[in-house]
Design an enzyme around this catalytic site. Structure first.
Site, PDB file in Angstrom:
ATOM      1  N   CYS A  85       0.815  -1.215   0.000  1.00 24.78           N
ATOM      2  CA  CYS A  85       0.000   0.000   0.000  1.00 24.78           C
ATOM      3  C   CYS A  85       0.849   1.266   0.000  1.00 24.78           C
ATOM      4  O   CYS A  85       0.331   2.363  -0.174  1.00 24.78           O
ATOM      5  CB  CYS A  85      -0.957   0.001   1.185  1.00 24.78           C
ATOM      6  SG  CYS A  85      -2.103  -1.389   1.116  1.00 24.78           S
ATOM      7  N   HIS A 338      -8.929   4.179  -1.783  1.00 28.57           N
ATOM      8  CA  HIS A 338      -7.579   3.634  -1.673  1.00 28.57           C
ATOM      9  C   HIS A 338      -7.207   2.747  -2.866  1.00 28.57           C
ATOM     10  O   HIS A 338      -7.189   1.537  -2.771  1.00 28.57           O
ATOM     11  CB  HIS A 338      -7.472   2.847  -0.355  1.00 28.57           C
ATOM     12  CG  HIS A 338      -6.102   2.334  -0.048  1.00 28.57           C
ATOM     13  ND1 HIS A 338      -4.942   2.871  -0.582  1.00 28.57           N
ATOM     14  CD2 HIS A 338      -5.692   1.312   0.759  1.00 28.57           C
ATOM     15  CE1 HIS A 338      -3.898   2.198  -0.120  1.00 28.57           C
ATOM     16  NE2 HIS A 338      -4.321   1.247   0.675  1.00 28.57           N
TER      17      HIS A 338
END
Lengths: 405, 496
Positions: A85, A338
């Protein structure tokens, strides 16, 4: 061992960011084209004048041609970067070093992720062939360990913890509601958040970040060249990245109330940037709120609150858009969404807007001003106790020569 | 010192299906009592592993051959006994053979083990998992479970003093490979075949042993043909008190493992010098005559001290609120919508083989420099960074404590939600795994757990076996606390 940083050596001269969300009509090529074009326009240069590219994506492509093919970039270096991430921040960090080294005059860091083409609502992983012994817990489950552990350690009961978590989601939705690029542009009541169906542990649907498509890009050059392109560039004050030994899942001393990777990387970043009191020196922070307890713990790991007190600060509104230190004024992962590879650059995009006073008036934060010109981005990859952490500090003013701490 | 059975173990799964739950859904059928049910993550291989662990829990026994028998094998062509062998951490030079197909093969396996006991110590594991079609007698009357017997040259608790067999080719119960349910011919036909077959074998066995009906202290009659079992029991001519009571009412008939469960139960109650007769009815009759030895009371005491639960305790335990819908789902009888997540990937054969001491034997690596225990095993020490200074440590029988837990509604499972636990093992070492056979509403940090071997999932025809945690001292506990206590004292001093 040294981590000297490249304070004030590199400047951001243009940025672009697509809308994030369930972008059924846009593919990876479209997202890359839009973000790259917007960044180029922002810097006032052609994409074909950029010397080198760093492309961050976790699952939406491999190899540099993922970028050069759709944009028809002629025979330039394109490096594809992946670091879970934190991929977007990692692409940016490596591009900065290339420019700081003098190898290239200009570089683009661009992140992209197309998560909504898989047919599944959550995040689907990428794993090498395994031996079948991984417990296979979902990401929300891995992060849900934080909430009861934090509550247990600091005497916050389950109901209070739920309120604190809901308050974080509430704040980030409030911020996202004002942001036309955000995935969820809607305020959500504390009650709705608290009553949402559970996903894992005490985490409800609203405690989880948005699974999203999107792309963001930054163009950089050496600081001495910045004003050729841009009147008000954003300077790189600190870049820190660490990967931990994944100790948490195997070390009984880990108590799931902190991210050691964050503690280490933020100490490094603050040293590079000369920050001693982040809460007063930073005008804003974009942090990795993948799940609400993550943001809670990060407030302490990043030094914004004393250990065991972040939950009170959250409830007091310290980190609200109009609070003492605005955190995730763009809505964060929670509300902005995201898309893995793009998120780190999306955080930077918010610093780009806010610190330079270019955010729309209805969401421009008021903490930015004389003596308070710094913003922080924090990007996490992996899971509690087993991950990577990036911390970047950015500012609109160059430090006077010789005053570097 | 004498050859024969030297140890035993049994395993009944945690779950019971009340027969009334069947009638509650189907509107008819069902009946009284309950049956034992293997959980969604159990198969005959894992049931067998648990029984094997139970048998080996007292320690000090090192078989040179493993026999694994079941009518419901996890694989054909591939040997399941090697999985059992690996999960039990047996020596590489221990042979491992399957006896699969009919329930009769289980009796054959034990018979061969006993015949070879003087020459080669063996472990015989018998497991069965019986389902049948919804609403049928098989589903209602049968159960799931496993037993294991250690046979060796010395220290026998029961010696074979005689035996007899009779064989006949007739159609009683059958299933074509690939079929889900068994077929049964009209019961009266089978009954009339079994009664004389049993009489012949029983007579021959008594003669072989040199005993008479009145010498028999425990008589076990076992088989899936209930009418025949009843008729044969009534006609043996042994005392009524010596007939071992049927436990099918509470756990069901364990099929291939039924005679073994009764024998294990008898060994837990018998005194030395008693005569035990086992009559098994399956496509003929097999009779074993055993006499308990002076070693039995000491073996019983050792098992008691080890905390190994008895057959009687396991029968009395169990959780009986399993819904019929869950039972049907677990057995693949009800096609439920899967979680909206990607299907799990089959594990890679080389990957698995490289990690088999971890995956099957649950062996951690302990740093010989600083003592830190790593799960899964690693070459480099987290604590002191020493490289290749590790020692394998099997932790399958070491209990642990729940450091924290979560309920995962998103993770793939045949029986969601998944309970994820962080377990800190006694003597050091932490591992994150799934908790099974647990009541979600009673979970707490600090709960004590032990490991259990399970089938995590099956993907593209490959069974993925690994270990999960389960509450310690749970109803169907395999009882391995003897090893646990030893391991925790040995592992003391690792603060991490």
């Amino acid at each position: 061992m040294a981590s000297r940083g490249i304070r004030d050596q590199v400047a951001i001269i243009g940025m672009g960011c697509t809308k994030f969300g369930e972008l059924w009509d846009q593919g990876v090529d479209d997202l890359l084209t839009d973000a790259a074009t917007a960044a180029s326009a922002s810097a006032g240069i052609s994409i074909h004048d950029i010397d080198a590219f760093w492309l961050g994506t976790m699952t939406s492509g491999v190899c540099g041609t993922t970028l050069s093919r759709p944009l028809k970039i002629d025979y330039k270096p394109v490096t594809r970067v992946e670091n879970y991430c934190a991929t977007g921040s990692e692409a940016f960090r490596n591009a900065c070093y290339a420019v700081a080294s003098g190898a290239y005059d200009t570089a683009m860091a661009i992140g992209v992720e197309k998560l909504k083409d898989t047919g599944y609502s959550g995040l689907t992983g990428i794993r090498p062939v395994g031996d079948g012994t991984d417990p296979g817990l979902s990401s929300p489950a891995a992060f849900s360990f934080l909430a009861p552990s934090y509550g247990h350690k600091y005497g916050v009961d389950a109901a209070q913890m739920k309120e604190v978590m809901s308050r974080i989601a509430f704040k980030n939705h409030q911020n996202g509601a004002r942001n036309p690029r955000a995935q969820f542009q809607k305020e959500v009541s504390m009650e709705t958040i608290a009553k949402a169906p559970l996903v894992a542990g005490e985490l409800g649907v609203f405690d989880c970040s948005g699974v999203s498509d999107g792309s963001a890009a930054a163009i950089i050059c050496r600081t001495e060249d910045a004003h050729k392109y841009c009147d008000n560039p954003l300077y790189v004050k600190a870049l820190s990245f660490v990967a931990g030994p994944a100790a948490g899942p195997i070390d009984p001393s880990y108590d799931y109330t902190t991210f050691e990777e964050v503690v280490r990387s933020v100490a490094d970043a603050y040293a590079q940037a000369g920050i001693t009191d982040p809460r007063s020196q930073l005008a804003m922070a974009e942090v990795h709120d993948c799940f609400t307890p993550t943001e809670l713990v990060l407030m302490e790991d990043l030094g914004f609150a004393e250990r065991g007190t972040a939950w009170k600060e959250v409830l007091a509104g310290t980190f609200d858009r109009d609070g003492e230190l605005p955190v995730n004024p763009d809505g964060g992962l929670k509300s902005f969404g995201h898309p893995i590879g793009a998120s780190g650059l999306r955080m930077l995009f918010e610093c780009w807007l806010q610190l330079r006073g270019e955010a729309p008036p209805d969401r421009q934060i008021s903490t930015v001003g004389p003596g308070r010109t710094l913003g922080l981005t924090h990007n996490l990859g992996g899971a509690p106790g087993e991950g990577v952490s990036f911390v970047g500090v950015f500012g609109t003013e160059l430090e006077a020569a010789g005053s570097v701490g | 010192m004498s050859a024969g059975i030297v140890g035993w173990g049994s395993y009944l799964p945690y779950w019971r299906l009340q027969r009334s739950a069947i009638a509650g859904v189907l509107g008819s059928g069902g009946g009284r009592g309950s049956r034992s049910v293997a959980s969604f993550d159990e198969d005959t291989t894992t049931l067998g592993v648990e029984a094997g662990r139970h048998a080996l829990a007292v320690g000090g026994f090192d078989p040179s051959v493993l026999f694994f028998s079941t009518p419901a094998p996890g694989y054909l062509d591939k040997t399941s006994a090697t999985t059992v062998h690996a999960a039990l951490g047996l020596r590489r030079d221990c042979a491992a053979y399957d006896f699969v197909g009919s329930p009769r093969s289980a009796v054959g396996a034990l018979r061969m083990a006993l015949q070879g006991a003087a020459a080669s110590p063996s472990l015989t594991v018998i497991a069965d998992l019986r389902t049948g079609l919804a609403g049928g007698a098989e589903e209602r009357d049968c159960g799931d479970g496993a037993v294991a017997f250690l046979c060796g040259a010395e220290g026998a608790v029961a010696e074979v003093i005689g035996g007899g067999s009779s064989s006949d080719e007739f159609l009683d119960r059958w299933r074509v490979p690939g079929e889900f349910d068994s077929h049964v011919w009209e019961e009266r036909f089978g009954e009339e075949q079994y009664v004389p077959l049993a009489r012949e074998a029983f007579g021959a066995a008594l003669k072989d042993a040199g005993v008479t009906e009145s010498d028999i202290d425990h008589a076990i009659v076992s088989g899936l043909h209930a009418r025949a079992v009843k008729a044969v029991s009534g006609g043996l001519g042994v005392s009524k008190e010596s007939l071992v009571p049927d436990v099918a009412g509470s756990v069901g008939n364990l099929g291939a493992a039924q005679f073994g469960l009764a024998l294990a139960d008898v060994l837990e109650r018998a005194t030395s010098g008693q005569v035990i007769v086992v009559v098994s009815l399956a496509d003929g009759a097999d009779v074993l005559v055993l006499r308990t030895t002076d070693a039995l009371p000491a073996a019983q005491a050792t098992r008691l001290a080890a905390g190994a639960s008895t057959v009687a305790e396991q029968i009395a335990a169990g959780r009986d609120d399993l819904s019929y819908a869950s039972f049907l789902t677990w057995r693949g009888q009800m096609h439920r919508e899967p979680p909206r997540r990607p299907d799990p990937e089959r594990p890679g054969a080389p990957t698995v083989h490289r990690s088999d001491t971890w995956k099957y034997s649950f062996a951690a690596s302990r740093c010989t420099v600083c003592g830190f225990r790593h799960m899964p095993p690693t070459r480099v020490c987290l604590e002191c960074k020493a490289i290749d200074q590790m020692q394998d440590e099997r932790l399958a029988d070491v209990p642990g404590t729940v450091a924290t837990f979560t309920i995962d509604h998103l993770a793939y499972s045949l029986s969601p939600p998944v309970i994820g636990v962080i377990v800190d093992f006694d003597g050091g070492g932490r591992y994150r795994c799934e908790l099974t056979d647990a009541d979600v509403s009673e979970l707490a940090i600090g709960d004590r757990v032990q490991m259990t071997f399970r089938r995590i999932y099956t993907a593209q025809g490959v069974h993925n076996y690994f270990w999960k945690a389960r509450p310690l001292g749970g109803s169907a506990s395999g009882g391995t606390s003897a090893n646990s206590a030893a391991a925790s004292s040995e592992g003391a001093g690792n603060g991490k």
